[in-house]
Design a protein around this motif. Structure first.
Motif, PDB file in Angstrom:
ATOM      1  N   GLY A   1     -21.445 -40.776  32.654  1.00  9.69           N
ATOM      2  CA  GLY A   1     -20.501 -40.527  31.353  1.00  9.69           C
ATOM      3  C   GLY A   1     -20.661 -41.511  30.354  1.00  9.69           C
ATOM      4  N   THR A   2     -21.642 -42.537  30.418  1.00 11.22           N
ATOM      5  CA  THR A   2     -21.484 -43.605  29.516  1.00 11.22           C
ATOM      6  C   THR A   2     -22.512 -42.819  28.183  1.00 11.22           C
ATOM      7  OG1 THR A   2     -23.359 -44.457  30.684  1.00 11.22           O
ATOM      8  CG2 THR A   2     -21.035 -45.581  30.988  1.00 11.22           C
ATOM      9  N   GLY A   3     -23.465 -41.966  28.377  1.00 15.32           N
ATOM     10  CA  GLY A   3     -24.197 -41.508  27.220  1.00 15.32           C
ATOM     11  C   GLY A   3     -25.506 -41.752  27.453  1.00 15.32           C
ATOM     12  N   LYS A   4     -26.090 -42.035  28.788  1.00 10.48           N
ATOM     13  CA  LYS A   4     -27.668 -42.374  28.766  1.00 10.48           C
ATOM     14  C   LYS A   4     -28.313 -40.884  28.644  1.00 10.48           C
ATOM     15  CE  LYS A   4     -26.619 -42.808  33.277  1.00 10.48           C
ATOM     16  NZ  LYS A   4     -25.575 -42.698  33.556  1.00 10.48           N
TER      17      LYS A   4
ATOM     18  N   GLU B   1     -12.584 -47.723  30.838  1.00  8.78           N
ATOM     19  CA  GLU B   1     -13.140 -47.022  31.997  1.00  8.78           C
ATOM     20  C   GLU B   1     -12.488 -45.447  32.073  1.00  8.78           C
ATOM     21  OE1 GLU B   1     -12.780 -47.818  36.393  1.00  8.78           O
ATOM     22  OE2 GLU B   1     -13.144 -49.560  35.495  1.00  8.78           O
ATOM     23  N   LYS B   2     -11.287 -45.323  31.591  1.00  2.32           N
ATOM     24  CA  LYS B   2     -10.789 -43.995  31.514  1.00  2.32           C
ATOM     25  C   LYS B   2     -11.401 -43.085  30.494  1.00  2.32           C
ATOM     26  CE  LYS B   2      -6.455 -41.224  30.495  1.00  2.32           C
ATOM     27  NZ  LYS B   2      -7.253 -40.101  30.023  1.00  2.32           N
ATOM     28  N   GLU B   3     -12.129 -43.542  29.645  1.00  2.22           N
ATOM     29  CA  GLU B   3     -13.086 -42.587  28.970  1.00  2.22           C
ATOM     30  C   GLU B   3     -13.982 -42.004  29.619  1.00  2.22           C
ATOM     31  OE1 GLU B   3     -14.675 -40.947  25.520  1.00  2.22           O
ATOM     32  OE2 GLU B   3     -12.887 -42.045  25.933  1.00  2.22           O
ATOM     33  N   LEU B   4     -14.632 -42.787  30.894  1.00  2.00           N
ATOM     34  CA  LEU B   4     -15.580 -41.930  31.624  1.00  2.00           C
ATOM     35  C   LEU B   4     -15.027 -40.741  32.174  1.00  2.00           C
ATOM     36  CD1 LEU B   4     -17.092 -45.150  33.276  1.00  2.00           C
ATOM     37  CD2 LEU B   4     -18.093 -43.976  31.194  1.00  2.00           C
ATOM     38  N   HIS B   5     -13.945 -40.961  32.776  1.00  2.23           N
ATOM     39  CA  HIS B   5     -13.302 -39.541  33.328  1.00  2.23           C
ATOM     40  C   HIS B   5     -13.049 -38.417  32.261  1.00  2.23           C
ATOM     41  CE1 HIS B   5      -9.838 -37.128  34.444  1.00  2.23           C
ATOM     42  NE2 HIS B   5     -10.340 -37.214  35.697  1.00  2.23           N
ATOM     43  N   ASP B   6     -12.621 -38.859  31.069  1.00  2.47           N
ATOM     44  CA  ASP B   6     -12.613 -37.931  30.082  1.00  2.47           C
ATOM     45  C   ASP B   6     -13.723 -37.022  29.709  1.00  2.47           C
ATOM     46  OD1 ASP B   6      -9.713 -38.592  30.103  1.00  2.47           O
ATOM     47  OD2 ASP B   6      -9.882 -39.724  28.270  1.00  2.47           O
TER      48      ASP B   6
END
Length: 188
Positions: A13-16, A121-126
């Protein structure tokens, strides 16, 4: 300029993949095609999405890193790197942090490590929800040892990895552009 592989690593979810697609589209940096023994999904093509292997053919390659997941083998090979380098001196691959450590160790200066992260970190879940991942799989992933491991730059990569916070795409793109320019101008 010598051969380089941009190793995109960090948590899910980080955009790799977004960065890998940007490098392919904007800089014509091809992705390294990796190997798997799993069957192709609808629309996937051999030699483009993966090299789809049998158990026997999988074992004929020379791997930098390999894993087994759900009784299927996955790996990136020296042969895959060479085929990508035949297309361009700059190539890219998306790996977990364990794979990135291996690439840094085995390839040295040829590996340009880019560790992707987010501030919250919540951004990863979203983001996982936004891309349509199954809710049960998201929860399993967020509570896995691999998720915890990939939250931070591993010790062997500290001081060599470019850390890119992907909170805002315009900022991320600017940072990625700067890394690419530095590599093209052989600063690193």
């Amino acid at each position: 300029m010598s051969e380089k592989v941009f190793v995109l690593t960090g948590n899910t979810g980080t955009g790799k993949t977004t960065v890998a697609n940007y490098l392919a589209d904007f800089y014509q940096v091809p992705k390294v095609v990796t190997h798997t023994t799993r069957l192709p999904r609808e629309g996937e093509q051999n030699g483009i999405d993966y090299y789809f292997e049998t158990d026997a053919s999988f074992e004929t390659m020379h791997y930098l890193e390999r894993v087994e997941y759900n009784q299927q083998k996955y790996g990136s090979s020296y042969e895959g790197l060479e085929l990508a380098w035949q297309k361009n001196q700059l190539i890219t691959i998306v790996l977990d942090t364990a794979g990135a450590v291996t690439y840094a160790r085995e390839l040295g200066d040829k590996a340009v490590i880019i560790f992707m992260s987010v501030t919250n970190e919540k951004e990863l879940h979203d983001r996982l929800i936004e891309r349509g991942d199954n809710a049960a799989m998201i929860e399993k992933r967020l509570h896995s040892a691999e998720f915890a491991r990939d939250l931070n730059v591993p010790e062997p990569l500290q001081g060599i990895a470019h850390v890119v916070l992907n909170d805002e795409w315009s900022d991320t793109k600017h940072e990625i552009d700067q890394i690419i320019q530095d590599v093209i101008n052989t600063k690193r």
